[in-house]
Motif scaffolding. Structure first.
Motif, mmCIF file in Angstrom:
data_model
loop_
_atom_site.group_PDB
_atom_site.id
_atom_site.type_symbol
_atom_site.label_atom_id
_atom_site.label_comp_id
_atom_site.label_asym_id
_atom_site.label_seq_id
_atom_site.Cartn_x
_atom_site.Cartn_y
_atom_site.Cartn_z
ATOM 1 N N GLY A 176 12.174 53.172 -45.856
ATOM 2 C CA GLY A 176 13.311 53.731 -46.274
ATOM 3 C C GLY A 176 12.787 54.991 -47.438
ATOM 4 O O GLY A 176 13.588 55.338 -48.038
ATOM 5 N N TYR A 177 11.574 55.618 -47.505
ATOM 6 C CA TYR A 177 11.295 56.519 -48.443
ATOM 7 C C TYR A 177 11.040 57.912 -47.659
ATOM 8 O O TYR A 177 10.667 59.166 -48.169
ATOM 9 C CB TYR A 177 9.765 56.263 -48.668
ATOM 10 N N GLY A 178 11.456 57.951 -46.340
ATOM 11 C CA GLY A 178 11.496 59.256 -45.588
ATOM 12 C C GLY A 178 10.328 60.114 -45.574
ATOM 13 O O GLY A 178 10.476 61.264 -45.451
ATOM 14 N N GLY A 179 9.190 59.192 -45.548
ATOM 15 C CA GLY A 179 8.049 60.234 -45.368
ATOM 16 C C GLY A 179 7.600 61.110 -46.682
ATOM 17 O O GLY A 179 6.710 61.922 -46.866
ATOM 18 N N ASP A 180 8.322 60.647 -47.703
ATOM 19 C CA ASP A 180 8.066 61.680 -49.006
ATOM 20 C C ASP A 180 7.087 60.737 -49.781
ATOM 21 O O ASP A 180 7.222 60.015 -50.586
ATOM 22 C CB ASP A 180 9.499 61.598 -49.835
ATOM 23 N N GLU A 181 5.724 61.338 -49.637
ATOM 24 C CA GLU A 181 4.623 60.751 -50.104
ATOM 25 C C GLU A 181 4.646 61.083 -51.932
ATOM 26 O O GLU A 181 3.915 60.843 -52.459
ATOM 27 C CB GLU A 181 3.300 61.119 -49.716
ATOM 28 N N SER A 182 5.297 62.157 -52.356
ATOM 29 C CA SER A 182 5.491 62.381 -53.427
ATOM 30 C C SER A 182 6.068 61.102 -54.369
ATOM 31 O O SER A 182 5.818 61.106 -55.616
ATOM 32 C CB SER A 182 6.440 63.668 -53.857
ATOM 33 N N LEU A 183 6.643 60.296 -53.759
ATOM 34 C CA LEU A 183 6.971 58.874 -54.554
ATOM 35 C C LEU A 183 6.005 58.439 -54.880
ATOM 36 O O LEU A 183 5.819 57.439 -55.977
ATOM 37 C CB LEU A 183 8.017 58.283 -53.604
ATOM 38 N N PHE A 184 4.798 58.380 -54.063
ATOM 39 C CA PHE A 184 3.643 57.466 -54.358
ATOM 40 C C PHE A 184 2.838 58.370 -55.474
ATOM 41 O O PHE A 184 2.532 57.649 -56.550
ATOM 42 C CB PHE A 184 2.617 57.693 -53.037
ATOM 43 N N ALA A 185 2.964 59.713 -55.804
ATOM 44 C CA ALA A 185 2.367 60.248 -56.609
ATOM 45 C C ALA A 185 3.321 59.866 -58.000
ATOM 46 O O ALA A 185 2.598 59.629 -59.139
ATOM 47 C CB ALA A 185 2.505 61.859 -56.585
ATOM 48 N N GLN A 186 4.352 59.658 -57.988
ATOM 49 C CA GLN A 186 5.493 59.302 -59.103
ATOM 50 C C GLN A 186 5.009 57.824 -59.533
ATOM 51 O O GLN A 186 4.807 57.668 -60.708
ATOM 52 C CB GLN A 186 7.003 59.334 -58.689
#
Length: 459
Positions: A176-186
């Motif tokens: 459910g994160y839509g492939g947004d790996e910037s969330l991992f950076a956050q």
């Protein structure tokens, strides 16, 4: 001061030693033990969740007690063996713990610094050897701009649930994160610096029992979610609908994250996070969370002054960095950024913005091409637009995608494409600068990056 990074490439190839997936090249500092670990962790045939050329994966894991690997995996051309699917191509960066600490133990800081200088792009002609590289550490331990990004929309609740589950469960499969790996950076930005190496992760790869990542980003692939749960009982966390426990059921660190992100004191929260004890143990996170929460709530009157101090540091640092890192003698410009927005988001925003400023993108102006060629050029549009507006990830993907697109175009059409992108890039650069009171050197640098890539790497 620059630090030494070892590098290696793991992919499918026919070599004098082996046919199939193998470590095809490595710098001299990669030991036999490192090679065995990389062979176990690196993805092989059909390991990517997506099969398109723009798909990529970011990975972080240990290779020994004192060495880490940050890698990026992309899809290459069709498998040489004819068994179907694309060649999966992984470029690994190996860094020792003391040097990693200079990047604030943040894999995204290292990856951003290496994106251009290490040439992480897919290579049609695989090298037989690689040299170690030198990178200048960059990036703050806790980035204020990225912290503020975490305060928007539903991200405070998402991060709170993530920390709650991460500290309660040994391993998580994230959906459910839509492939947004910037969330991992956050997530890394909100984690005390010395604890960051504990959280290995992967984005964009299928589940495999031989890759024991602590966080496995599976996006919305339900089949892979079932395999992960059946295989090793990974706990699923749906970031699109994060569970929210009450304060009494939540660990104190997760509660601190919620308070820090929901309270309008970002500079104070970043200052507190940046001061975490370098000898902190993960078992001490709960009492630290309680302490920071109380400290933050007493800092309301100091927020303006702390924010002003951080702003002055932001102004002073570029000048100091320029002094410390003079231009390289080989003419290669260094592009070092602490983090980048998610490329899909930045590309969509960039292309829409450029259309408004510089008119229709080049792919829509080329006549007499097939639907397939038009689709490939539309993909090129997005990456060129992102690169022109400063997206380092778009530039990195352009390095991968352009050689393959160019190789599939007839020579006459390829020349036309190059000329049209040249014209469009110059117009976009001029109009972007016309909108500013002062010309921005970064815009010119982005223009040169794009033009040199499209004209130098065509077959």
């Amino acid at each position: 001061m620059a630090v030494t990074i070892q590098q290696a490439i793991f992919t499918s190839a026919q070599t004098s030693r082996l046919d199939g997936y193998q470590l095809v090249a490595a710098s001299n500092g990669v030991t036999p033990e490192d090679s065995r670990e990389l062979a176990a962790w690196c993805p092989a045939h059909d390991a990517m969740l997506r099969d398109d050329l723009a798909a990529y994966s970011v990975n972080f894991h240990p290779v020994s007690a004192t060495r880490y690997c940050v890698s990026r995996t992309i899809n290459g051309q069709t498998e040489y063996s004819g068994r179907g699917g694309r060649q999966v191509y992984t470029h690994c960066l190996l860094i020792d713990a003391p040097q990693f600490a200079q990047f604030a133990n943040n894999p995204f800081h290292l990856l951003a610094a290496a994106t251009v200088d290490a040439n992480l792009s897919w290579r049609s002609s695989l090298p037989s050897e690689l040299k170690e590289i030198k990178l200048v550490p960059a990036g703050k331990p806790v980035d204020l701009a990225l912290f503020k990004q975490s305060q928007t929309s539903r991200i405070p609740y998402l991060m709170t649930a993530w920390f709650q589950e991460a500290l309660d469960k040994p391993r998580l499969a994230l959906t459910g994160y839509g492939g947004d790996e910037s969330l991992f950076a956050q997530f890394f930005n909100l984690t005390p610096v010395n604890l960051r190496p504990l959280f290995s992760f992967s984005t964009g790869l299928r589940y495999s029992p031989r890759r024991p990542f602590r966080f496995l980003g599976l996006e919305g692939n339900h089949e892979e979610q079932r395999r992960a749960v059946r295989g090793e009982g990974l706990a699923l966390l749906d970031l699109a609908n994060p569970p929210m426990n009450g304060d009494r059921l939540r660990n104190a660190w997760a509660t601190w994250i919620l308070v820090a992100l929901r309270t309008n004191l970002p500079a104070s929260a970043v200052k507190l996070l940046s001061q975490a004890d370098p000898d902190l143990d993960i078992s001490q996170l709960d009492p630290l969370g309680q302490k920071l929460r109380l400290q933050l709530l007493s800092m309301e009157e100091d927020e303006t002054q702390i924010a002003a101090e951080m702003e002055r540091e932001e102004v002073d640092e570029p000048a100091m960095a320029a002094t410390a890192n003079p231009p390289t003698t080989d003419g290669v410009r260094k592009i070092v950024r602490s983090h980048a927005p998610h490329p899909a988001h930045s590309r969509a925003t960039s292309s829409a913005r450029l259309v408004q400023i510089a008119g229709p993108l080049p792919s829509s102006q080329i006549e007499g091409i097939s639907l397939q060629e038009q689709q490939r050029l539309a993909q090129l549009d997005e990456l060129v637009a992102g690169a022109l507006t400063g997206s380092i990830e778009s530039l990195a993907q352009l390095q991968n995608v352009w050689p393959e697109i160019a190789s599939q175009l007839p020579p006459s059409l390829r020349s036309d494409v190059q000329e049209r992108y040249l014209a469009y890039a110059v117009i976009a650069w001029k109009k972007l600068n016309d909108r500013r009171v002062n010309r921005n050197p970064q815009t010119a640098a982005s223009l040169l990056d794009v033009l040199s890539l499209i004209f130098s790497s065509a077959p």
